[in-house]
Motif scaffolding. Structure first.
Motif, mmCIF file in Angstrom:
data_model
loop_
_atom_site.group_PDB
_atom_site.id
_atom_site.type_symbol
_atom_site.label_atom_id
_atom_site.label_comp_id
_atom_site.label_asym_id
_atom_site.label_seq_id
_atom_site.Cartn_x
_atom_site.Cartn_y
_atom_site.Cartn_z
ATOM 1 N N LEU A 1 -16.189 2.066 0.612
ATOM 2 C CA LEU A 1 -17.134 1.897 1.177
ATOM 3 C C LEU A 1 -17.772 3.586 0.390
ATOM 4 N N PRO A 2 -17.284 4.686 0.575
ATOM 5 C CA PRO A 2 -17.657 6.115 -0.196
ATOM 6 C C PRO A 2 -18.029 6.048 -1.743
ATOM 7 N N LEU A 3 -16.848 5.476 -2.216
ATOM 8 C CA LEU A 3 -17.218 4.358 -3.772
ATOM 9 C C LEU A 3 -18.331 4.045 -4.787
ATOM 10 N N ILE A 4 -18.967 3.237 -3.411
ATOM 11 C CA ILE A 4 -20.079 2.549 -4.103
ATOM 12 C C ILE A 4 -21.438 3.391 -4.860
ATOM 13 N N SER A 5 -21.588 2.797 -5.788
ATOM 14 C CA SER A 5 -23.140 3.424 -6.574
ATOM 15 C C SER A 5 -24.350 3.479 -5.454
#
Length: 330
Positions: free
Chosen positions: A232-236
């Motif tokens: 989740l923290p890696l989604i644009s």
């Protein structure tokens, strides 16, 4: 009345049991459309139901199998006539009504789908609930403004049915796909299906930060738990995470940071009870511009009805690869 074979599941005073037995069409769940079954498939939910390791059935006894395709032999609905090819996925099959692991099934007309002209009944069952789920996820994501320009789509559980069909479907729709799997020996197959990058889940090293550098435009997640929390923290910004599985864990420990800072959306994908108009749209896409290109490669096993129970253990232990179809007819 016609006698036929069925994989029937019981729970009573003698316990939980399932196996092949003979029954007659008068004993089937009610519905307007009687279908002579040709093909079904094996899904994780079927394995849970067939072994009793998951509380799937809401009544007993019932025939297993959440997917079915075959030919109409009788109908009281004006929408279907004898000889029509049809399919059904989810819609209470092997949950509240008899499912597709039988030589006959009776379906409500409202959940019976006319087989698209570009699909055979076998192809429809290779797709089945797994492909329907992946395509429904893509539909939900695009409805929420997902585009290839946002970046690659990460697909977890990439060697399962949803994962492999998802790679094929998303890549055909123009998305770059990164496949996440612990089965590195299958990466060549995943690349053939359309994955531009394959990542070994055993080597994943999430930072643990509530926000990290954006790497993915979106996510199709079959795993849940720490894997979902890590992605989740890696989604644009304004990307979507479509959630359709819990192979790792149903738990989710995360923060609201990706949602309130980047506008990331989490979209639930519940394929079993999909509204009819959406169901028709998904099958229209699956038989048209999103039709998977590698169905023969995705279908890694074919079993007869009497052998279906032998597949469940491997699937529940995480050892399955691709899709298993069940041959009901000759």
């Amino acid at each position: 009345m016609t006698n036929f074979r069925a994989f029937r599941i019981h729970q009573d005073d003698t316990g939980y049991r399932a196996g092949i037995e003979t029954m007659d069409t008068d004993a089937l769940s009610p519905g307007e459309v009687l279908v002579k079954v040709e093909w079904s498939s094996v899904n994780y939910k079927d394995a849970l139901a067939g072994t009793g390791k998951g509380k799937i059935l809401r009544k007993f006894p019932l025939n297993g199998g959440i997917d079915v395709a075959g030919t109409v032999v009788a109908s009281t609905s004006p929408a279907f006539k004898e000889g029509d090819k049809v399919l059904a996925t989810g819609s209470g099959l092997s949950e509240t009504r008899d499912g597709g692991y039988a030589e006959y099934v009776r379906l409500p007309a409202e959940w019976t789908v006319a087989l698209p002209a570009s699909l055979t009944t076998r192809e429809a069952m290779i797709i089945g609930t797994a492909g329907f789920t992946a395509a429904l996820a893509l539909l939900r994501m695009t409805d929420n403004r997902q585009t290839p320009a946002l970046g690659p789509i990460a697909i977890t559980g990439a060697t399962g049915g949803v994962g492999m069909l998802g790679i094929d479907i998303f890549s055909r729709a123009g998305y770059e796909v990164h496949a996440i799997s612990g089965k590195a020996d299958r990466f060549d197959v995943l690349r053939m299906l359309g994955a531009s990058e394959c990542v070994d889940r055993h080597g994943l090293a999430f930072s643990g930060k509530p926000m990290d550098s954006a790497k993915y435009g979106g996510l199709l997640d079959n795993v849940g738990g720490t894997t979902l929390a890590g992605f989740l923290p890696l989604i644009s910004p304004y990307g979507n995470a479509a959630i359709c599985g819990l192979a790792g864990s149903p738990e989710l420990s995360t923060t609201v940071m990706p949602f309130i800072i980047r506008g990331v959306s989490v979209l639930g994908v519940a394929s079993a009870g999909t509204a009819r108009d959406v169901r028709d749209e998904v099958w229209s896409r699956l038989s048209g511009e999103w039709k998977p290109r590698h169905l023969d490669a995705i279908c890694t096993k074919e079993v007869a009805l009497e052998d279906v129970a032998g597949v469940f253990g491997t699937m529940l232990e995480g050892g399955s690869f691709g899709r298993t179809v069940v041959r009901i007819g000759p």
